[in-house]
Scaffold this motif. Sequence first.
Motif, mmCIF file in Angstrom:
data_model
loop_
_atom_site.group_PDB
_atom_site.id
_atom_site.type_symbol
_atom_site.label_atom_id
_atom_site.label_comp_id
_atom_site.label_asym_id
_atom_site.label_seq_id
_atom_site.Cartn_x
_atom_site.Cartn_y
_atom_site.Cartn_z
ATOM 1 N N ILE A 48 0.844 -1.201 0.000
ATOM 2 C CA ILE A 48 0.000 0.000 0.000
ATOM 3 C C ILE A 48 0.880 1.252 0.000
ATOM 4 O O ILE A 48 0.644 2.202 -0.762
ATOM 5 N N LEU A 49 1.909 1.262 0.834
ATOM 6 C CA LEU A 49 2.813 2.417 0.908
ATOM 7 C C LEU A 49 3.550 2.650 -0.405
ATOM 8 O O LEU A 49 3.786 3.799 -0.802
ATOM 9 N N GLU A 50 3.884 1.577 -1.083
ATOM 10 C CA GLU A 50 4.604 1.694 -2.353
ATOM 11 C C GLU A 50 3.783 2.455 -3.383
ATOM 12 O O GLU A 50 4.325 3.158 -4.241
ATOM 13 N N ASN A 51 2.462 2.317 -3.292
ATOM 14 C CA ASN A 51 1.576 2.929 -4.276
ATOM 15 C C ASN A 51 0.863 4.178 -3.766
ATOM 16 O O ASN A 51 0.049 4.753 -4.485
ATOM 17 N N ALA A 52 1.181 4.597 -2.544
ATOM 18 C CA ALA A 52 0.498 5.734 -1.931
ATOM 19 C C ALA A 52 1.239 7.035 -2.214
ATOM 20 O O ALA A 52 2.429 7.025 -2.536
ATOM 21 N N PRO A 53 0.554 8.182 -2.088
ATOM 22 C CA PRO A 53 1.231 9.477 -2.213
ATOM 23 C C PRO A 53 2.314 9.629 -1.137
ATOM 24 O O PRO A 53 2.314 8.889 -0.149
ATOM 25 N N PRO A 54 3.215 10.600 -1.306
ATOM 26 C CA PRO A 54 4.296 10.788 -0.318
ATOM 27 C C PRO A 54 3.759 11.019 1.099
ATOM 28 O O PRO A 54 4.297 10.481 2.061
ATOM 29 N N ARG A 55 2.699 11.849 1.218
ATOM 30 C CA ARG A 55 2.038 12.046 2.512
ATOM 31 C C ARG A 55 0.534 12.038 2.277
ATOM 32 O O ARG A 55 0.056 12.488 1.231
ATOM 33 N N PHE A 56 -0.225 11.546 3.230
ATOM 34 C CA PHE A 56 -1.650 11.332 2.993
ATOM 35 C C PHE A 56 -2.406 11.183 4.308
ATOM 36 O O PHE A 56 -1.836 10.865 5.350
ATOM 37 N N ALA A 57 -3.721 11.431 4.222
ATOM 38 C CA ALA A 57 -4.638 11.077 5.299
ATOM 39 C C ALA A 57 -5.056 9.630 5.084
ATOM 40 O O ALA A 57 -5.308 9.213 3.958
ATOM 41 N N LEU A 58 -5.126 8.862 6.163
ATOM 42 C CA LEU A 58 -5.316 7.411 6.086
ATOM 43 C C LEU A 58 -6.578 6.994 6.831
ATOM 44 O O LEU A 58 -6.747 7.338 8.007
ATOM 45 N N ALA A 59 -7.458 6.270 6.146
ATOM 46 C CA ALA A 59 -8.671 5.753 6.788
ATOM 47 C C ALA A 59 -8.831 4.283 6.442
ATOM 48 O O ALA A 59 -8.721 3.896 5.277
ATOM 49 N N GLY A 60 -9.080 3.450 7.462
ATOM 50 C CA GLY A 60 -9.257 2.021 7.235
ATOM 51 C C GLY A 60 -10.460 1.490 7.991
ATOM 52 O O GLY A 60 -10.733 1.917 9.120
ATOM 53 N N ILE A 61 -11.165 0.567 7.367
ATOM 54 C CA ILE A 61 -12.307 -0.076 8.007
ATOM 55 C C ILE A 61 -11.971 -1.537 8.324
ATOM 56 O O ILE A 61 -11.427 -2.254 7.480
ATOM 57 N N SER A 62 -12.224 -1.962 9.550
ATOM 58 C CA SER A 62 -12.042 -3.346 9.989
ATOM 59 C C SER A 62 -10.600 -3.802 9.738
ATOM 60 O O SER A 62 -9.678 -3.248 10.320
ATOM 61 N N MET A 63 -10.361 -4.771 8.859
ATOM 62 C CA MET A 63 -8.990 -5.156 8.528
ATOM 63 C C MET A 63 -8.185 -3.967 8.024
ATOM 64 O O MET A 63 -6.969 -3.897 8.235
ATOM 65 N N GLY A 64 -8.849 -3.029 7.387
ATOM 66 C CA GLY A 64 -8.181 -1.808 6.944
ATOM 67 C C GLY A 64 -7.623 -1.009 8.103
ATOM 68 O O GLY A 64 -6.613 -0.309 7.967
ATOM 69 N N GLY A 65 -8.265 -1.118 9.262
ATOM 70 C CA GLY A 65 -7.738 -0.499 10.472
ATOM 71 C C GLY A 65 -6.481 -1.206 10.953
ATOM 72 O O GLY A 65 -5.507 -0.563 11.365
ATOM 73 N N TYR A 66 -6.496 -2.537 10.909
ATOM 74 C CA TYR A 66 -5.294 -3.300 11.294
ATOM 75 C C TYR A 66 -4.115 -2.899 10.397
ATOM 76 O O TYR A 66 -2.983 -2.742 10.867
ATOM 77 N N LEU A 67 -4.415 -2.737 9.099
ATOM 78 C CA LEU A 67 -3.369 -2.343 8.153
ATOM 79 C C LEU A 67 -2.921 -0.903 8.398
ATOM 80 O O LEU A 67 -1.742 -0.580 8.204
ATOM 81 N N SER A 68 -3.840 -0.060 8.822
ATOM 82 C CA SER A 68 -3.478 1.329 9.124
ATOM 83 C C SER A 68 -2.466 1.390 10.257
ATOM 84 O O SER A 68 -1.506 2.178 10.217
ATOM 85 N N PHE A 69 -2.655 0.552 11.276
ATOM 86 C CA PHE A 69 -1.679 0.501 12.362
ATOM 87 C C PHE A 69 -0.313 0.045 11.838
ATOM 88 O O PHE A 69 0.731 0.565 12.260
ATOM 89 N N GLU A 70 -0.314 -0.899 10.929
ATOM 90 C CA GLU A 70 0.946 -1.394 10.365
ATOM 91 C C GLU A 70 1.608 -0.320 9.503
ATOM 92 O O GLU A 70 2.839 -0.152 9.541
#
Length: 230
Positions: A48-70
Amino acid sequence: MTPIVLVPGLLCSAEVFGSQVEALWPYGPVTVASTLTGKTMGEIAASILENAPPRFALAGISMGGYLSFEILRQAPERVMKLALLDTSARPDTPEQTANRRAILARTESEDFQTLAAGVAMAIFHPDRQNDQRLREVSERMIAAVGLEGFKRQTEAIIERPDSVPGLAAIQVPTLVLVGDGDALTPVERAQEMALAIPGARLVIVKDCGHGSTLEQPEAVNRALIGWITG
């Protein structure tokens, strides 16, 4: 304009954020991350980071939240704001892991689409578990992720680390949102995160289960617009 990255949950495609993409687009370019590359939370987050903008606001739902912590563990300097929707900072309990393993075992002998649709509908508020619109959305997302994707995601969830110890170190504006009828990651888990993250805002959505972005899109959109513009 703030770039926004949205991270879907287990067995979810970009469609889980269909309403949110439209609502947030005026406030910055929106990307819905793919969770289909990698076998661990660390590998998926790195992709996800490889394909994300240099800086960004991050929102995750359920497993997306687990990934946000990572993502925060790997690149905290790139995250400008954080929104945690219907998720938990805790690892699986033994009972939750056993339940996930049981579902994985059932995929060996049952039709995956039918099995997964039944599991998916059970996450919604009891009043919506026969909702035809939600069933159709769930079936499309299940088909998009597929059995192999589901297996990889489930294993990554089972092996995820405990994110509770890192909550107090989160230094970005944070929204924690949960449905009042979320049986998978209940209100107490959201309260735990909101109390531990400095300055976090807690929003509890009424008449809503675990699938808040689909069940109560307008309430979620209002909370996210307040988050991104605040």
